[in-house]
Design an enzyme around this catalytic site. Structure first.
Site, short mmCIF file in Angstrom:
data_model
loop_
_atom_site.label_atom_id
_atom_site.label_comp_id
_atom_site.label_asym_id
_atom_site.label_seq_id
_atom_site.Cartn_x
_atom_site.Cartn_y
_atom_site.Cartn_z
N TYR A 31 0.83 -1.21 0.00
CA TYR A 31 0.00 0.00 0.00
C TYR A 31 0.86 1.26 0.00
O TYR A 31 2.08 1.20 0.19
CB TYR A 31 -0.93 0.00 1.23
CG TYR A 31 -0.24 0.34 2.54
CD1 TYR A 31 0.58 -0.58 3.17
CD2 TYR A 31 -0.40 1.59 3.13
CE1 TYR A 31 1.22 -0.27 4.36
CE2 TYR A 31 0.23 1.91 4.32
CZ TYR A 31 1.04 0.98 4.94
OH TYR A 31 1.68 1.30 6.10
N ARG A 50 7.77 3.80 -5.05
CA ARG A 50 7.90 2.86 -3.93
C ARG A 50 6.80 1.78 -3.98
O ARG A 50 7.03 0.62 -3.61
CB ARG A 50 7.83 3.61 -2.59
CG ARG A 50 8.16 2.72 -1.38
CD ARG A 50 8.28 3.50 -0.10
NE ARG A 50 7.03 4.14 0.29
CZ ARG A 50 6.89 4.96 1.33
NH1 ARG A 50 7.93 5.25 2.08
NH2 ARG A 50 5.72 5.50 1.60
N ARG A 98 -8.34 -20.09 -0.87
CA ARG A 98 -7.28 -19.90 0.11
C ARG A 98 -6.20 -20.97 0.01
O ARG A 98 -6.48 -22.16 0.12
CB ARG A 98 -7.86 -19.89 1.53
CG ARG A 98 -6.83 -19.52 2.59
CD ARG A 98 -7.42 -19.49 3.99
NE ARG A 98 -6.43 -19.03 4.96
CZ ARG A 98 -5.47 -19.79 5.47
NH1 ARG A 98 -5.38 -21.05 5.11
NH2 ARG A 98 -4.60 -19.29 6.32
N HIS A 100 -1.63 -21.00 0.64
CA HIS A 100 -0.42 -20.19 0.82
C HIS A 100 0.33 -19.97 -0.49
O HIS A 100 0.92 -18.92 -0.72
CB HIS A 100 0.52 -20.86 1.84
CG HIS A 100 0.06 -20.74 3.26
ND1 HIS A 100 -1.21 -21.08 3.66
CD2 HIS A 100 0.69 -20.32 4.37
CE1 HIS A 100 -1.34 -20.87 4.96
NE2 HIS A 100 -0.20 -20.40 5.42
N LYS A 145 6.57 -1.91 1.94
CA LYS A 145 5.39 -1.32 2.56
C LYS A 145 4.23 -2.30 2.41
O LYS A 145 3.35 -2.14 1.57
CB LYS A 145 5.08 0.05 1.93
CG LYS A 145 4.25 0.95 2.84
CD LYS A 145 4.35 2.40 2.41
CE LYS A 145 3.37 3.30 3.12
NZ LYS A 145 3.49 3.35 4.58
N GLU A 177 13.19 2.74 13.68
CA GLU A 177 12.27 3.79 13.23
C GLU A 177 11.06 3.81 14.15
O GLU A 177 11.02 3.06 15.13
CB GLU A 177 11.86 3.55 11.77
CG GLU A 177 11.13 2.23 11.57
CD GLU A 177 10.73 1.96 10.12
OE1 GLU A 177 10.59 2.91 9.34
OE2 GLU A 177 10.52 0.78 9.79
N LEU A 201 11.51 1.26 6.75
CA LEU A 201 10.88 1.74 5.52
C LEU A 201 11.56 3.06 5.15
O LEU A 201 11.67 3.96 6.00
CB LEU A 201 9.38 1.98 5.73
CG LEU A 201 8.68 2.42 4.45
CD1 LEU A 201 8.46 1.22 3.53
CD2 LEU A 201 7.35 3.10 4.75
N1 PMP Z 1 8.19 3.87 8.66
C1 PMP Z 1 7.03 3.19 8.79
C2 PMP Z 1 7.04 1.86 9.47
C3 PMP Z 1 5.83 3.76 8.30
O1 PMP Z 1 4.68 3.09 8.41
C4 PMP Z 1 5.87 5.04 7.71
C5 PMP Z 1 4.61 5.71 7.23
N2 PMP Z 1 3.95 4.97 6.27
C6 PMP Z 1 7.10 5.70 7.58
C7 PMP Z 1 8.24 5.08 8.08
C8 PMP Z 1 7.19 7.06 6.94
O2 PMP Z 1 7.08 6.95 5.54
P1 PMP Z 1 6.54 8.18 4.66
O3 PMP Z 1 7.39 9.36 4.97
O4 PMP Z 1 6.72 7.70 3.26
O5 PMP Z 1 5.11 8.38 5.04
#
Ligand code: PMP
Length: 282
Positions: A31, A50, A98, A100, A145, A177, A201
């Site tokens: 997403y 992305r 369903r 895997h 993501k 993060e 991410l």
């Molecule tokens: N890390 C994680 C785990 C996130 O979920 C997000 C937000 N989606 C971010 C970092 C920040 O990413 P962005 O600046 O692209 O929103």
């Protein structure tokens, strides 16, 4: 209000998802959340880039050209008259009995998207927020993501129950993060954040910030830092599409610096606002 299902824009009440959609059953999909300022997608290119990259990493073929997706999202924004808000878009591997094992080629990925109005969190941006520290119990492909957000949800819920805005995660004492944001410290005028490896991410806001720091000669280091560094930092902030550059003024109940947003954090906020204001006008 209109939504997108595959290549169609329709009323939300008409949208239907199969109960065996793999996104629903397995979280088998990816997403994006893209910010809209004054009716215009901010860093739409980077987000779509992305999106394709996340899909590729889990071997889903996006059944659209980038330009088509762009047009679809822009149409949706116009139809719903979004001013300041966001677009949520997701792609699952599709609906199939369903199992895997991936379905065959006759199963096509399912795209959905909707918009909403989102105000800038001006009060929090001005005063800063509280955060707590939590164990990073996620898998080792946090660069994707993906729809699988359970560990993130558990961390965010724990933070909320502590009266905190965000949980800042660490693996064995190294800060990765936030549960839905990237995390940074400022020490002696230098900014540090975890490098863009498989453990985080690579936020689009993070990428914008790195560029802004380069352009303004602000020392920026993509270097992991410890929980101790975090606790002793002059300033802490987190970034995301909807949080922008969010000052963290309290960590695990203790004030950071003088308990007010730091000087460099404020400067980055100004640069960030200038950035999206200039894109709006362009
Ligand atoms: N890390 C994680 C785990 C996130 O979920 C997000 C937000 N989606 C971010 C970092 C920040 O990413 P962005 O600046 O692209 O929103």
């Amino acid at each position: 209000v209109k939504v997108i299902v595959n290549d169609k824009i329709m009323d939300r009440s008409e949208a239907a998802i199969d109960i065996e959609d793999r996104g629903y059953q397995f979280g088998d999909g990816v997403y994006e959340v893209i910010r809209v300022y004054d009716g215009v997608l901010f860093t739409g290119d980077e987000h779509l880039e992305r999106f394709y990259s996340s899909a590729e990493k889990i071997k889903i073929n996006v059944p659209f050209q980038k330009e088509e997706l762009f047009d679809l999202m822009n149409q949706l924004i116009q139809e719903n008259k979004v001013k300041d808000g966001s677009v949520y878009m997701q792609l699952t591997r599709g609906a199939s009995p369903r199992n895997h094992v991936f379905p065959g080629k006759d199963t096509t990925p399912v795209l959905t998207a909707y918009t909403k109005e989102v105000a800038r969190p001006v009060e929090s941006l001005e005063n800063g927020v509280a955060a707590m520290v939590a164990d990073d119990i996620r898998w080792l492909r946090c660069d994707i993501k993906s729809l699988n957000l359970l560990p993130n949800l558990l961390a965010k819920q724990a933070a909320t129950e502590q009266g905190c805005y965000e949980a800042i995660l660490h693996r064995d004492g190294l800060v990765t993060e936030g549960s839905s944001s990237n995390a940074y410290i400022v020490v002696d005028g230098k900014i540090k954040t975890h490098p863009a490896t498989n453990l985080i991410l690579n936020g689009i806001t993070r990428q914008v910030l790195i560029r802004l720091c380069e352009q303004n000669n602000i020392p920026f280091f993509e270097e992991a830092f410890t929980l101790e560094d975090l606790r002793n930092a002059d300033e802490i902030f987190v970034t995301s599409t909807t949080s922008e550059v969010m000052p963290v003024v309290k960590l695990d109940g203790k004030e950071i610096g003088n308990g007010k947003p730091g000087e460099l954090t404020r400067k980055l906020q100004v640069l960030f606002v200038e950035e999206f204001e200039s894109v709006k006008k362009a």
